[in-house]
Scaffold this active site. Structure first.
Site, short mmCIF file in Angstrom:
data_model
loop_
_atom_site.label_atom_id
_atom_site.label_comp_id
_atom_site.label_asym_id
_atom_site.label_seq_id
_atom_site.Cartn_x
_atom_site.Cartn_y
_atom_site.Cartn_z
N GLU A 194 0.80 -1.22 0.00
CA GLU A 194 0.00 0.00 0.00
C GLU A 194 0.84 1.28 0.00
OE1 GLU A 194 -3.98 -1.49 2.27
OE2 GLU A 194 -2.26 -1.16 3.55
C1 ACM Z 1 -2.12 -5.55 4.02
O1 ACM Z 1 -3.22 -6.02 4.39
N1 ACM Z 1 -2.01 -4.27 3.71
C2 ACM Z 1 -0.93 -6.35 3.97
#
Ligand code: ACM
Length: 500
Positions: free
Chosen positions: A302
């Site tokens: 992310e």
């Molecule tokens: C995640 O759930 N961002 C690894």
């Protein structure tokens, strides 16, 4: 009768003869550690502590030669012998025996069985997020006990995130001095001292688990900026990220102030500044020195505020830093998009059981790299997803609520096309803590779904026991053992819970 064995063993045959009756004068002999553990397990399940004497024997042996972590149990009315190929195998045999204890009339018996068992995958992990909410050492140890009893052998600690930094490092003392006090919702933070971390590592080792420390980079690093502002970018304000922040509620992130919301993707380290890599070398080097296990996890998920080119450059340099100090890097699957990452890097897939948005393509790159994959499909094994719409705790973003049946009904080799058992290092069940604060919260969210993840990680892909119908009955039989151990599980109505 379906025996309450989870994860399902490779083979189990019942002789049909009378079982072994547990009594106070039952003698548990052989390996001292295993004997102490079995005595405690029997006491928790039955209320009777076998004290030794003239009674029948339970013999606990290590006999090298079999597959790593394998064991055999032979039980009849006259005796029980558990033979482990190594100490871990004997430990798992002891926990299987604990599951076999059955109430019969006025006493407890172990049915007459022969069990042969070994794991499908060498890496069987659980993850605790101690960043969104800090969890003290005793809570982590409680979870180690729970996970080890289900034959998990790795504890991944998500030690850092936007909301707080949770591990003291002598090389970068400001991290805990200035960036550890905050948590989601304005709750108190906290951190592990080096002695705390050592205590967790030792406790895990005594239950045959390694610790995999994670520092999540280059995103999820807002808290780093509270301590070392010169190496972080200002919070990202792209329309995509602003929409995420808004949908998660709470105040928007502000540079230099603790972030207590639940949004993701807005923070980044400075990619073109050598001071960033000095920081990473310090942090990763010190963590690696404190960690006997082979892995250091460096996140990589992310990173929405980092351009693909910068992300690739960063992941290449940082996986190299980890490899150069003699550890195997693990990253979340997004780093598969970075062409130059160190070829030893293990990828952790957190997409869905049916992959979306090319997540599977990024995951497949790790296989081409020859390093292998850990599978954590979020819509099956993210243990913090709500059980039902009205669950008091948990989130729903990963296609939640997640039923026990959904947690069970997937196969590690069936998620990413072209990825077979040989490409898979193992399975891991993460538990994120945006809404989780205590061991009781963890129990309620993890159990019984953690048992489904254990079976995906340990049990053979096929066999008489490998069906949802079998699993739900076997799990139901574990209710009395879990209650005896003080585990406040979610009494899902999908499961026929045994009364005693
Ligand atoms: C995640 O759930 N961002 C690894």
């Amino acid at each position: 009768m379906t025996l309450a064995l989870v994860p399902a063993p490779v083979s189990c045959s019942e002789s049909g003869g009378p079982g072994f009756r547990l009594q106070e004068d039952t003698r548990i002999v052989g390996d001292v550690d295993a004997a102490a553990r079995l005595t405690a397990l029997i006491a928790a399940r039955t209320g009777v502590t076998p004290c030794g004497g003239e009674g029948l024997l339970i013999d606990l042996r290590i006999q090298p030669g079999g597959a790593p972590e394998s064991y055999r149990i032979v039980a009849d009315a006259a005796s029980i012998v558990i033979t482990g190929a190594d100490a871990a195998g004997l430990f798992y045999g002891v926990h299987t025996l604990g599951q076999l204890v059955t109430a019969e009339g006025g006493h407890y018996v172990i049915p007459a069985v022969r069990i042969e068992d070994e794991p499908r995958f060498g890496y069987r992990g659980v993850m605790l997020d101690v960043a969104r909410h800090f969890l003290p050492v005793e809570t982590v140890m409680g979870y180690i006990d729970r996970a080890a009893a289900l034959k998990f052998n790795a504890l991944h600690l998500h030690l850092t995130d936007d909301q707080g930094w949770r591990i003291h490092l002598d090389s970068r003392p400001k991290l805990t001095e200035l960036a550890s006090a905050s948590a989601v919702g304005g709750d108190a933070g906290g951190f592990f001292s080096k002695a705390d971390y050592r205590a967790i590592v030792d406790y895990a080792a005594s239950r045959h688990m390694i610790v995999v420390p994670e520092v999540d980079l280059p995103g999820h690093t807002h808290a780093v900026g509270l301590a070392y502002p010169d190496i972080v970018e200002a919070p990202v304000s792209s329309p995509e990220v602003l929409a995420i922040v808004e949908s998660h509620g709470g105040a928007a992130p502000t540079a230099g102030e603790p972030y207590t919301g639940m949004a993701v993707g807005f923070s980044s380290l400075r990619i073109h500044d050598e001071a960033t890599y000095d920081f990473v070398a310090d942090v990763v080097g010190e963590l690696a020195a404190m960690t006997p296990g082979p892995y250091v996890h460096i996140g990589g998920d992310e990173a929405l505020g980092t351009s693909p080119e910068d992300f690739a450059l960063f992941m290449q340099r940082v996986t190299q830093i980890v490899a150069d100090i003699g550890k195997t890097p693990i990253t979340w699957h997004e780093a598969g998009a970075a062409p130059g990452i160190d070829p030893s890097t293990v990828g952790q897939y957190w997409g869905f059981v049916v992959p979306l948005y090319g997540m599977d393509e990024n995951a497949r790159r790790f296989v081409r790299n020859d390093a292998g994959l850990i599978l954590s499909p979020a819509d099956a094994v993210y243990l913090d997803m709500k059980h039902a719409d009205d669950s008091p705790l948990g989130l729903t973003w990963a296609n939640g609520p997640t039923s026990v049946e959904r947690a069970y009904s997937w196969d590690p080799a069936g998620v990413i096309e072209g990825v077979t058992d040989e490409d898979i290092l193992g399975v891991e069940a993460p538990l994120w803590t945006e809404t989780i604060r205590t061991l009781a919260d963890i129990d309620l969210m993890a159990f019984p779904r953690i048992a489904a993840a254990a079976e995906a990680a340990w049990s053979p892909a096929e066999g008489e026991l490998r069906s949802w119908e079998s699993f739900r009955v076997r799990v139901g039989g574990l209710g009395p053992l879990w209650s005896g151990l003080g585990i406040g599980f979610h009494a899902s109505d999908e499961i026929p819970w045994a009364a005693r």
